[in-house]
Design a protein around this motif. Structure first.
Motif, PDB file in Angstrom:
ATOM      1  N   LEU A 159      45.810  59.157   6.180  1.00 24.26           N
ATOM      2  CA  LEU A 159      46.606  58.548   5.105  1.00 24.26           C
ATOM      3  C   LEU A 159      46.857  59.689   4.154  1.00 24.26           C
ATOM      4  CD1 LEU A 159      44.696  55.057   4.590  1.00 24.26           C
ATOM      5  CD2 LEU A 159      46.958  55.584   5.708  1.00 24.26           C
ATOM      6  N   GLY A 178      53.323  53.947   8.607  1.00 19.63           N
ATOM      7  CA  GLY A 178      52.160  54.121   7.622  1.00 19.63           C
ATOM      8  C   GLY A 178      51.813  52.713   6.957  1.00 19.63           C
ATOM      9  N   MET A 229      48.208  50.551   7.116  1.00 19.11           N
ATOM     10  CA  MET A 229      47.644  49.719   6.114  1.00 19.11           C
ATOM     11  C   MET A 229      47.662  48.262   6.213  1.00 19.11           C
ATOM     12  SD  MET A 229      46.758  51.953   3.529  1.00 19.11           S
ATOM     13  CE  MET A 229      46.579  50.826   2.249  1.00 19.11           C
TER      14      MET A 229
END
Lengths: 213, 213
Positions: free
Chosen positions: A112, A132, A136
């Motif tokens: 990350l 991304g 998550m």
DNA sequence: GTCTATAGAGCGATAGAC
DNA sequence: GTCTATCGCTCTATAGAC
């Protein structure tokens, strides 16, 4: 992945699809040298093209790195999905995702930190941002089942744990004074289970910060 | 720390004690740019001497970096000691040390990864090795009280957690989508408490890996 | 012990031939 | 679209003046 005929052609080197080949080679190089040492020139050499060739496909180093990071994020999301596939218990899913995350970071040196890197945010790679978020959500979904409103706090804790396992392993710290030959995946997974148990079991106050006066 | 007269002298720049000044400036630069971008030339510029001057005091870049890392390890050990000073409960001590570790890594970008870096191991800096052990003992001592034979496993988990908090914060990930304005120290400390509770509370099997067949 | 000057290397990026 | 060639930059490290 190289074109048929082998990696080493003499003279001119014509490539069918250079851009994805560069991304793939960049990913491999990232895993070997780390994000800081990431170099366009070296990736070009690895693929067998001149150092100028990549600039026909990517505007500059950061744009290229963002594309590689986006590719990494895709693989990471897939690995996390596969790791939790078929698991019903949200604690098992969250811990499984954490284990997969740690192993991925250890192997590819991308996590990350790179995916949401402020330096790459300027490039505004749509793929990178979307993938991304996908990464998550693999963590947030089970966390919401476990902690409800405290989900973000719990995810933060689990992410920190998994990221620490991944980076320390990549830097050779865990292998140096190895206390088990258990792989990183399993260690991080078990630690995440303990964290989850402690965060929810001993009361939600362990997860949610005290309200401010 | 600069000699009296200010940082910018014209012409020749005579320094009383260049070596420690370089280490201090190197530490500051490490915190700003990170270990990968660490450069002898830039540290020299920051102190106000020529790029050749450091080589009178340190054999090469790695030796210099090892000295800076040793200085960092000293400060880290002190910060951890201060954080747990007066605490009786081993869980509080371990978590407090973890919080201090995370905050230090976030600020100085130096942690066990650099202190026990394989690259610096070749230099064999005695200070670095000794101080690295001092840092570890701040974690190991309370862990032994808590987990006995499983102390190493518990320390590994807590270190991974704290290291993750520190590096993610340093890379701007925690500040990006900040969910609290709570400082890193407190967040890492609370997460460590949860981890410790889960590792010991839910049974020691959470800490010690299953025995192999 | 510090300076100036320099060699030698790697990288990012561009220009122009093909 | 890829090549060769090149510029400009930064860095590590050394040599020699002072």
């Amino acid at each position: 992945m190289l074109v048929s005929g082998g990696p080493r052609l003499r003279g001119r080197y014509h490539h069918g699809d250079l851009a994805p080949a560069l991304v793939e080679a960049g990913l491999a190089q990232l895993g070997e040298r780390g994000p800081a040492a990431f170099s366009v020139a070296e990736v070009a050499r690895r693929v067998g093209v001149s150092t100028a060739a990549p600039y026909r496909h990517f505007a500059d180093r950061d744009t290229f790195l963002a594309a590689v990071a986006a590719r990494a994020a895709t693989l990471l999301a897939a690995a996390m999905t596969e790791a939790v596939d078929g698991l019903a218990d949200p604690a098992e899913r969250l811990a499984g995702a954490a284990g997969a995350y740690a192993a991925f970071v250890a192997e590819h040196r991308v996590g990350l930190d790179v995916i949401f890197s402020p330096g790459l945010r300027a490039v505004r790679d749509t793929d990178l941002a979307a993938t991304g978020r996908a990464v998550m959500s693999r963590l947030l979904d089970p966390s919401r089942e476990l902690a409800g409103d405290g989900a973000l706090h719990l995810v933060e804790q689990v992410v920190a744990l998994a990221h620490g396992y991944g980076t320390l392993d990549a830097d050779g710290f865990l292998t140096a004074d190895r206390v088990t030959d258990e792989p990183t995946t399993a260690r991080a997974r078990r630690a995440a289970l303990a964290l989850i148990a402690g965060a929810s079991g001993a009361g939600a106050r362990a997860v949610v910060p005290p309200s401010r006066p």
